[in-house]
Motif scaffolding. Structure first.
Motif, mmCIF file in Angstrom:
data_model
loop_
_atom_site.group_PDB
_atom_site.id
_atom_site.type_symbol
_atom_site.label_atom_id
_atom_site.label_comp_id
_atom_site.label_asym_id
_atom_site.label_seq_id
_atom_site.Cartn_x
_atom_site.Cartn_y
_atom_site.Cartn_z
ATOM 1 N N ALA A 149 -8.060 3.420 -6.447
ATOM 2 C CA ALA A 149 -7.491 4.381 -7.399
ATOM 3 C C ALA A 149 -8.120 5.754 -7.221
ATOM 4 N N GLY A 150 -9.441 5.784 -7.018
ATOM 5 C CA GLY A 150 -10.104 7.062 -6.813
ATOM 6 C C GLY A 150 -9.609 7.766 -5.563
ATOM 7 N N THR A 151 -9.427 7.009 -4.490
ATOM 8 C CA THR A 151 -8.920 7.593 -3.242
ATOM 9 C C THR A 151 -7.512 8.136 -3.414
ATOM 10 N N LEU A 152 -6.640 7.352 -4.057
ATOM 11 C CA LEU A 152 -5.265 7.800 -4.251
ATOM 12 C C LEU A 152 -5.210 9.034 -5.143
ATOM 13 N N ALA A 153 -6.018 9.074 -6.200
ATOM 14 C CA ALA A 153 -6.033 10.247 -7.081
ATOM 15 C C ALA A 153 -6.458 11.498 -6.320
ATOM 16 N N GLU A 154 -7.447 11.363 -5.445
ATOM 17 C CA GLU A 154 -7.877 12.510 -4.638
ATOM 18 C C GLU A 154 -6.758 12.988 -3.722
ATOM 19 N N ARG A 155 -6.024 12.055 -3.148
ATOM 20 C CA ARG A 155 -4.909 12.443 -2.269
ATOM 21 C C ARG A 155 -3.808 13.140 -3.060
ATOM 22 N N THR B 236 -3.239 1.272 -0.809
ATOM 23 C CA THR B 236 -2.855 0.297 -1.831
ATOM 24 C C THR B 236 -3.572 0.672 -3.122
ATOM 25 N N LEU B 237 -3.159 0.050 -4.219
ATOM 26 C CA LEU B 237 -3.780 0.339 -5.512
ATOM 27 C C LEU B 237 -4.054 -0.956 -6.251
ATOM 28 N N ARG B 238 -5.314 -1.308 -6.283
ATOM 29 C CA ARG B 238 -5.749 -2.467 -7.067
ATOM 30 C C ARG B 238 -7.153 -2.254 -7.609
ATOM 31 N N THR B 239 -8.050 -1.719 -6.773
ATOM 32 C CA THR B 239 -9.446 -1.586 -7.155
ATOM 33 C C THR B 239 -9.763 -0.183 -7.647
ATOM 34 N N ARG B 240 -10.945 -0.055 -8.217
ATOM 35 C CA ARG B 240 -11.428 1.248 -8.674
ATOM 36 C C ARG B 240 -11.514 2.233 -7.531
ATOM 37 N N ASP B 241 -12.044 1.797 -6.390
ATOM 38 C CA ASP B 241 -12.181 2.687 -5.243
ATOM 39 C C ASP B 241 -10.820 3.123 -4.714
ATOM 40 N N ILE C 284 1.834 10.427 2.223
ATOM 41 C CA ILE C 284 1.167 9.277 1.626
ATOM 42 C C ILE C 284 2.185 8.159 1.453
ATOM 43 N N ALA C 285 1.795 6.951 1.781
ATOM 44 C CA ALA C 285 2.601 5.769 1.490
ATOM 45 C C ALA C 285 1.738 4.803 0.690
ATOM 46 N N VAL C 286 2.177 4.479 -0.512
ATOM 47 C CA VAL C 286 1.451 3.523 -1.342
ATOM 48 C C VAL C 286 2.182 2.189 -1.272
ATOM 49 N N VAL C 287 1.503 1.184 -0.763
ATOM 50 C CA VAL C 287 2.085 -0.143 -0.597
ATOM 51 C C VAL C 287 1.923 -0.898 -1.917
ATOM 52 N N ALA C 288 3.030 -1.120 -2.611
ATOM 53 C CA ALA C 288 3.008 -1.800 -3.918
ATOM 54 C C ALA C 288 3.871 -3.051 -3.831
ATOM 55 N N LEU C 289 3.452 -3.974 -2.984
ATOM 56 C CA LEU C 289 4.215 -5.185 -2.688
ATOM 57 C C LEU C 289 3.750 -6.387 -3.498
ATOM 58 N N GLY C 290 3.039 -6.149 -4.575
ATOM 59 C CA GLY C 290 2.552 -7.259 -5.384
ATOM 60 C C GLY C 290 1.141 -7.648 -4.997
ATOM 61 N N ALA C 291 0.722 -8.818 -5.457
ATOM 62 C CA ALA C 291 -0.668 -9.224 -5.329
ATOM 63 C C ALA C 291 -0.803 -10.519 -4.536
ATOM 64 N N ARG D 188 -1.434 -6.812 -2.054
ATOM 65 C CA ARG D 188 -0.843 -7.306 -0.814
ATOM 66 C C ARG D 188 -0.780 -6.153 0.188
ATOM 67 N N PRO D 189 -1.369 -6.302 1.368
ATOM 68 C CA PRO D 189 -1.416 -5.187 2.314
ATOM 69 C C PRO D 189 -0.095 -5.014 3.059
ATOM 70 N N TRP D 190 0.053 -3.877 3.696
ATOM 71 C CA TRP D 190 1.189 -3.671 4.587
ATOM 72 C C TRP D 190 1.065 -4.669 5.738
ATOM 73 N N PRO D 191 2.148 -5.380 6.094
ATOM 74 C CA PRO D 191 2.014 -6.508 7.014
ATOM 75 C C PRO D 191 1.746 -6.155 8.473
ATOM 76 N N HIS D 192 1.860 -4.890 8.855
ATOM 77 C CA HIS D 192 1.632 -4.496 10.245
ATOM 78 C C HIS D 192 0.294 -3.766 10.329
ATOM 79 N N PRO D 193 -0.741 -4.424 10.840
ATOM 80 C CA PRO D 193 -2.103 -3.863 10.788
ATOM 81 C C PRO D 193 -2.239 -2.474 11.389
ATOM 82 N N GLU D 194 -1.614 -2.227 12.513
ATOM 83 C CA GLU D 194 -1.753 -0.899 13.130
ATOM 84 C C GLU D 194 -1.181 0.182 12.231
ATOM 85 N N GLU D 195 -0.046 -0.092 11.620
ATOM 86 C CA GLU D 195 0.552 0.883 10.705
ATOM 87 C C GLU D 195 -0.286 1.002 9.437
#
Length: 455
Positions: A137-143, A130-135, A238-245, A115-122
């Motif tokens: 996860a790779g981006t977040l791990a690098e950060r 966000t964390l759901r896909t392989r890509d 970093i802000a990780v949006v973990a608002l469910g799916a 589920r994305p952050w509800p304010h597109p500009e932000e």
């Protein structure tokens, strides 16, 4: 009829765990026809549980979590292209690139997305992830490798809590913001939610419950922090949006199937209902996107985001797609999931949120080794173990046989009558995170519009 079902064209929309295991099962059951798998990601099927654990900890690269094939599936793979629509009458899947895939039988395994952050500009600020896909996860791990000053996690469900655990294991400062009263409360209820809150704070997590992130702030296109509903501010890189799916059902909006935000409704044999509650015989569903009735939970439609359910349901669906009615099987597996966080191994069987009371059946909170049993109207409906997995088979049997709650004393370390307290399961609407197990009522779909047939 049986031989005919082994032939023809089967399309599987969703090329992840459920899609792969269904394809393997179809071949194992003797299907010799044309098989096509469609996936919106460019990667072959991969395993998701390591993404929030080993990948974030830097122990394995994100591109090494592919799922091993258990047998050849001899399929045509269409990866990197999403399904855009379904013509159930013409029996065609419309792809986003304009191609139409004809089918005799269809299996829907499109799963969920973060589920994305509800304010597109932000949400477009550099550092909002966000964390759901392989890509992802790779981006977040690098950060995280880059050593941010602080990580903000929005939502304290299982994904958010596992992210926070990985940050603390890396020695990173992390703030978790949860609108509900405690972490994991949407999945495990208030009693274990209180335990989870103490655990996170003991490991150095800056846990803020009962508050909401009102806005994410940035400068020069980069995230700088967040403003909270209590008037405080968090500085974070970093802000990780973990608002469910979000269940991937939009492509089915005009299909006439019982598909909506809560998933795709089906019977116990994985056959999809149409919007009037009539079961189809050529469209099936499995995995995270499915809603199915379960007799242990008052036949309510159950939606699960669990690895084991995706495999078991996919194999039931595949079996039923190539076998006639008398040989078809129901999907009646007891839900089970696990999580590893803050040094604890948490495993569950049943549906903890389908409960009115809980009791510590074995062990104790103080030693962080325990089994919590859940009951509803006097029978056992779930059990959660913390660092005490070996007893779960016993409690699964109790759930399957509708054993009375509270359970009989079953171990020497729990003498006397157990202490029973309310399970304190909150309304999901008050939570930041979405539950990974959702009881969604009895109706196939609530968005019903009567369309009178022609003639």
């Amino acid at each position: 009829m049986s031989d005919e079902l082994k032939e023809g064209r089967i399309v599987i929309v969703g090329a992840s765990l459920a899609g792969l295991r269904a394809a393997e099962k179809l071949r194992a059951e003797g299907f010799i026809g044309e098989l096509t798998l469609v996936g919106d990601e460019p990667h072959p099927p991969y395993d998701r549980p390591p993404l929030s654990k080993q990948v974030l900890l830097g122990r394995v690269p994100a591109d090494t979590v592919g799922l091993p094939a258990r047998r050849p599936v001899d399929a045509q793979w269409k990866l990197g292209v999403r399904a855009a629509g379904l013509d159930a009458i013409a029996r065609e899947v419309l792809l986003a690139d304009g191609e139409r895939l004809p089918f005799d039988r269809l299996l829907i395994t499109t799963g969920t997305r973060a589920r994305p952050w509800p304010h597109p500009e932000e949400a477009r600020l550099d550092g909002v992830l966000t964390l759901r896909t392989r890509d992802e996860a790779g981006t977040l791990a690098e950060r995280l490798d880059a050593g941010p000053r602080r990580v903000l996690v929005i939502g304290a469900g299982f994904t958010g809590s596992e992210i926070a655990s990985a940050c603390r294991e890396r020695g990173l400062e992390v703030t978790v913001v949860e609108r509900g009263p405690a972490p994991l409360v949407g999945a495990l209820g208030g009693a274990l939610g209180t335990f989870a809150a103490r655990l996170q704070r003991a490991h150095g997590v800056d846990l803020r419950c009962g508050v909401t992130v009102m806005s994410l702030t940035g400068s020069g296109g980069r995230l700088t922090g967040a403003e909270l509903s209590d008037g405080s501010r968090i500085d974070a890189d970093i802000a990780v949006v973990a608002l469910g799916a979000v269940r991937n059902t939009e492509w089915l909006a005009d299909s006439g199937l019982a598909a909506g935000p809560r998933g795709v409704a089906c019977d116990a044999g994985c056959r999809v209902f149409n919007m009037y509650g009539i079961v189809t015989d050529n469209v099936f569903v499995a995995g995270d996107v499915a809603r199915f009735p379960h007799p242990l939970f008052e036949y309510q439609m159950l939606a699960l985001e669990h690895w084991g359910n995706a495999v078991a349901q996919a194999e039931i669906a595949a079996h039923n797609m190539v076998n006639p009615g008398p040989l078809r099987r129901p999907h009646l597996a007891v839900p089970a999931f696990w999580s590893s966080q803050f040094g604890l191994n948490i495993k569950s069987v049943g549906v903890p949120t389908f409960s009115d009371h809980v009791t510590i059946a074995q062990g104790s909170v103080e030693e962080a080794r325990l089994v919590v049993a859940y009951g509803y109207r006097g029978r056992i409906t779930a059990a959660v173990s913390i660092n005490r997995t070996k007893w779960l088979d016993h409690y699964q049997h109790l759930i399957e046989t509708a054993a009375p709650f509270p359970p009989e004393p079953g171990a020497a370390d729990r003498p006397g009558a157990p202490r029973v307290v309310p399970s304190d399961v909150p309304d999901p609407k008050v939570l930041s995170h979405g539950p990974t197990v959702a009881l969604t009522g009895h109706l196939p779909d609530r968005r019903l519009v009567w369309v009178r047939p022609p003639g």
